[in-house]
Write a protein that holds these residues in place. Structure first.
Motif, PDB file in Angstrom:
ATOM      1  N   VAL A  48      58.712  36.595   8.091  1.00 16.02           N
ATOM      2  CA  VAL A  48      60.028  36.009   7.800  1.00 16.02           C
ATOM      3  C   VAL A  48      60.334  36.142   6.310  1.00 16.02           C
ATOM      4  CG1 VAL A  48      61.329  33.834   7.709  1.00 16.02           C
ATOM      5  CG2 VAL A  48      60.074  34.457   9.789  1.00 16.02           C
ATOM      6  N   GLU A  49      59.346  35.869   5.467  1.00 16.78           N
ATOM      7  CA  GLU A  49      59.567  35.919   4.015  1.00 16.78           C
ATOM      8  C   GLU A  49      59.680  37.341   3.476  1.00 16.78           C
ATOM      9  OE1 GLU A  49      56.311  33.721   2.335  1.00 16.78           O
ATOM     10  OE2 GLU A  49      57.241  31.782   2.780  1.00 16.78           O
ATOM     11  N   ARG A  50      58.872  38.267   3.988  1.00 19.55           N
ATOM     12  CA  ARG A  50      58.794  39.618   3.431  1.00 19.55           C
ATOM     13  C   ARG A  50      59.620  40.650   4.172  1.00 19.55           C
ATOM     14  NH1 ARG A  50      54.711  40.660  -0.642  1.00 19.55           N
ATOM     15  NH2 ARG A  50      53.897  38.606  -1.154  1.00 19.55           N
ATOM     16  N   GLY A  51      59.980  40.376   5.413  1.00 23.31           N
ATOM     17  CA  GLY A  51      60.684  41.369   6.210  1.00 23.31           C
ATOM     18  C   GLY A  51      59.698  42.265   6.939  1.00 23.31           C
ATOM     19  N   PRO A  52      60.186  43.315   7.587  1.00 32.11           N
ATOM     20  CA  PRO A  52      59.319  44.196   8.390  1.00 32.11           C
ATOM     21  C   PRO A  52      58.177  44.789   7.566  1.00 32.11           C
ATOM     22  CG  PRO A  52      61.632  44.684   8.790  1.00 32.11           C
ATOM     23  CD  PRO A  52      61.584  43.735   7.630  1.00 32.11           C
ATOM     24  N   LEU A  53      56.987  44.807   8.187  1.00 27.00           N
ATOM     25  CA  LEU A  53      55.796  45.334   7.525  1.00 27.00           C
ATOM     26  C   LEU A  53      54.963  46.136   8.518  1.00 27.00           C
ATOM     27  CD1 LEU A  53      54.641  42.050   5.735  1.00 27.00           C
ATOM     28  CD2 LEU A  53      55.633  44.053   4.613  1.00 27.00           C
ATOM     29  N   SER A  54      54.220  47.101   8.001  1.00 23.32           N
ATOM     30  CA  SER A  54      53.249  47.791   8.835  1.00 23.32           C
ATOM     31  C   SER A  54      52.085  46.834   9.082  1.00 23.32           C
ATOM     32  CB  SER A  54      52.745  49.058   8.146  1.00 23.32           C
ATOM     33  OG  SER A  54      51.901  48.712   7.061  1.00 23.32           O
ATOM     34  N   MET A  55      51.274  47.135  10.086  1.00 24.96           N
ATOM     35  CA  MET A  55      50.108  46.305  10.367  1.00 24.96           C
ATOM     36  C   MET A  55      49.154  46.303   9.168  1.00 24.96           C
ATOM     37  SD  MET A  55      50.314  44.808  13.355  1.00 24.96           S
ATOM     38  CE  MET A  55      48.700  44.568  14.101  1.00 24.96           C
ATOM     39  N   THR A  56      49.029  47.422   8.490  1.00 23.41           N
ATOM     40  CA  THR A  56      48.149  47.507   7.322  1.00 23.41           C
ATOM     41  C   THR A  56      48.658  46.605   6.201  1.00 23.41           C
ATOM     42  OG1 THR A  56      47.542  49.770   7.894  1.00 23.41           O
ATOM     43  CG2 THR A  56      47.156  49.086   5.618  1.00 23.41           C
ATOM     44  N   GLU A  57      49.964  46.646   5.949  1.00 17.70           N
ATOM     45  CA  GLU A  57      50.553  45.787   4.921  1.00 17.70           C
ATOM     46  C   GLU A  57      50.384  44.316   5.289  1.00 17.70           C
ATOM     47  OE1 GLU A  57      54.220  48.696   3.476  1.00 17.70           O
ATOM     48  OE2 GLU A  57      54.433  47.505   5.319  1.00 17.70           O
ATOM     49  N   LEU A  58      50.627  44.004   6.562  1.00 17.95           N
ATOM     50  CA  LEU A  58      50.512  42.629   7.028  1.00 17.95           C
ATOM     51  C   LEU A  58      49.070  42.129   6.913  1.00 17.95           C
ATOM     52  CD1 LEU A  58      52.026  40.246   8.249  1.00 17.95           C
ATOM     53  CD2 LEU A  58      51.711  41.287  10.512  1.00 17.95           C
ATOM     54  N   ALA A  59      48.119  42.976   7.260  1.00 18.38           N
ATOM     55  CA  ALA A  59      46.696  42.608   7.137  1.00 18.38           C
ATOM     56  C   ALA A  59      46.346  42.324   5.682  1.00 18.38           C
ATOM     57  CB  ALA A  59      45.808  43.718   7.694  1.00 18.38           C
ATOM     58  N   GLY A  60      46.846  43.135   4.762  1.00 24.84           N
ATOM     59  CA  GLY A  60      46.567  42.931   3.344  1.00 24.84           C
ATOM     60  C   GLY A  60      47.151  41.639   2.815  1.00 24.84           C
ATOM     61  N   LEU A  61      48.362  41.316   3.216  1.00 23.61           N
ATOM     62  CA  LEU A  61      49.026  40.114   2.726  1.00 23.61           C
ATOM     63  C   LEU A  61      48.445  38.835   3.321  1.00 23.61           C
ATOM     64  CD1 LEU A  61      52.709  41.373   2.726  1.00 23.61           C
ATOM     65  CD2 LEU A  61      51.355  40.745   0.722  1.00 23.61           C
ATOM     66  N   THR A  62      48.039  38.888   4.587  1.00 19.81           N
ATOM     67  CA  THR A  62      47.528  37.690   5.251  1.00 19.81           C
ATOM     68  C   THR A  62      46.010  37.580   5.177  1.00 19.81           C
ATOM     69  OG1 THR A  62      47.404  38.823   7.388  1.00 19.81           O
ATOM     70  CG2 THR A  62      49.445  37.597   6.888  1.00 19.81           C
ATOM     71  N   ARG A  63      45.359  38.683   4.801  1.00 20.18           N
ATOM     72  CA  ARG A  63      43.892  38.749   4.781  1.00 20.18           C
ATOM     73  C   ARG A  63      43.297  38.454   6.149  1.00 20.18           C
ATOM     74  NH1 ARG A  63      41.957  36.963  -1.231  1.00 20.18           N
ATOM     75  NH2 ARG A  63      43.595  38.068  -2.304  1.00 20.18           N
ATOM     76  N   VAL A  64      43.987  38.920   7.171  1.00 22.10           N
ATOM     77  CA  VAL A  64      43.493  38.835   8.548  1.00 22.10           C
ATOM     78  C   VAL A  64      43.039  40.234   8.931  1.00 22.10           C
ATOM     79  CG1 VAL A  64      44.116  38.355  10.949  1.00 22.10           C
ATOM     80  CG2 VAL A  64      45.047  36.931   9.121  1.00 22.10           C
ATOM     81  N   THR A  65      41.840  40.354   9.513  1.00 28.31           N
ATOM     82  CA  THR A  65      41.289  41.665   9.849  1.00 28.31           C
ATOM     83  C   THR A  65      42.056  42.323  10.992  1.00 28.31           C
ATOM     84  OG1 THR A  65      39.691  40.716  11.386  1.00 28.31           O
ATOM     85  CG2 THR A  65      38.975  41.014   9.096  1.00 28.31           C
ATOM     86  N   GLY A  66      41.940  43.651  11.079  1.00 26.38           N
ATOM     87  CA  GLY A  66      42.680  44.452  12.048  1.00 26.38           C
ATOM     88  C   GLY A  66      42.642  43.955  13.481  1.00 26.38           C
ATOM     89  N   PRO A  67      41.472  43.827  14.109  1.00 24.05           N
ATOM     90  CA  PRO A  67      41.432  43.398  15.512  1.00 24.05           C
ATOM     91  C   PRO A  67      42.019  42.000  15.726  1.00 24.05           C
ATOM     92  CG  PRO A  67      39.320  44.340  14.860  1.00 24.05           C
ATOM     93  CD  PRO A  67      40.141  44.210  13.609  1.00 24.05           C
ATOM     94  N   THR A  68      41.739  41.091  14.807  1.00 29.56           N
ATOM     95  CA  THR A  68      42.286  39.734  14.929  1.00 29.56           C
ATOM     96  C   THR A  68      43.796  39.763  14.749  1.00 29.56           C
ATOM     97  OG1 THR A  68      40.228  38.777  14.117  1.00 29.56           O
ATOM     98  CG2 THR A  68      42.202  37.398  13.968  1.00 29.56           C
ATOM     99  N   LEU A  69      44.269  40.539  13.793  1.00 30.84           N
ATOM    100  CA  LEU A  69      45.708  40.648  13.560  1.00 30.84           C
ATOM    101  C   LEU A  69      46.404  41.232  14.786  1.00 30.84           C
ATOM    102  CD1 LEU A  69      48.098  40.274  11.669  1.00 30.84           C
ATOM    103  CD2 LEU A  69      47.602  42.549  10.739  1.00 30.84           C
TER     104      LEU A  69
END
Length: 149
Positions: A48-69
Motif C-alpha cells: 500500500v505504501e510503496r505501490g506495485p513491487l516484484s517479489m524480490t523487491e518485496l522480500a528485500g523490503l519486508t525481510r521475509v524469505t522467498g518461500p514464506t513470502l
C-alpha cells in the motif's frame, strides 16, 4: 556486552527480543480481528505504501524469505487483498500490488495499529520514542555486521 536486568544479566539480543515480542503481541491483537498475521500485515502495508513491487523487491523490503513470502502473497491473493500480474516489460517478472480491498483494510487497521504501538511504547517519553526509532532505523539499515573488537 551484558547488562543486569530484573531477572539477571540480559544480552542486547535478549532485550531486543523481549521488547519486540511485547510490541508484536499488541499489534497481533489488532490484526487477529482481521484474520491477518504480523507478516501478512507487513506485506500488505508495504505494498500500500510503496505501490506495485516484484517479489524480490518485496522480500528485500519486508525481510521475509522467498518461500514464506510466496505463501503470504498466495493467502492474501486468495482473499482478494493483493493481486499478481506479469510485468508487461519483462514477462519473467511477477509484480504484486494491493487491491482495493487490501488498501481499504490497511486504511482501517493502520490507526489502530499505530495506537497499539503507542501503547506499547508508553513507558518512553516522546523524545525517547523518537530517539529509539532513529537508533532502530540505523541498526536496521546497517548494510553489514561489524566485527567485534
Amino acid at each position: 556486552m551484558q547488562q543486569a536486568g530484573p531477572g539477571g544479566p540480559s544480552s542486547h539480543v535478549d532485550l531486543f527480543h523481549a521488547a519486540s515480542v511485547g510490541l508484536a503481541a499488541r499489534v497481533e491483537g489488532v490484526l487477529a480481528g482481521a484474520e491477518l498475521t504480523l507478516d501478512q500485515w507487513r506485506v500488505l502495508r508495504t505494498l500500500v505504501e510503496r505501490g506495485p513491487l516484484s517479489m524480490t523487491e518485496l522480500a528485500g523490503l519486508t525481510r521475509v524469505t522467498g518461500p514464506t513470502l510466496t505463501r503470504i502473497v498466495d493467502r492474501l491473493v486468495e482473499r482478494s487483498l493483493l493481486y499478481r500480474n506479469v510485468d508487461a516489460a519483462d514477462r519473467r517478472r511477477v509484480v504484486v500490488h494491493a487491491g482495493d480491498r487490501g488498501r481499504a483494510l490497511e486504511g482501517s487497521l493502520a490507526p489502530r495499529i499505530a495506537e497499539a504501538e503507542r501503547t506499547g511504547l508508553a513507558a518512553l517519553s516522546e523524545t525517547e520514542t523518537r530517539t529509539l526509532r532513529r537508533l532502530l532505523e540505523r541498526l536496521a539499515t546497517d548494510p553489514e555486521p561489524h566485527p567485534a573488537g
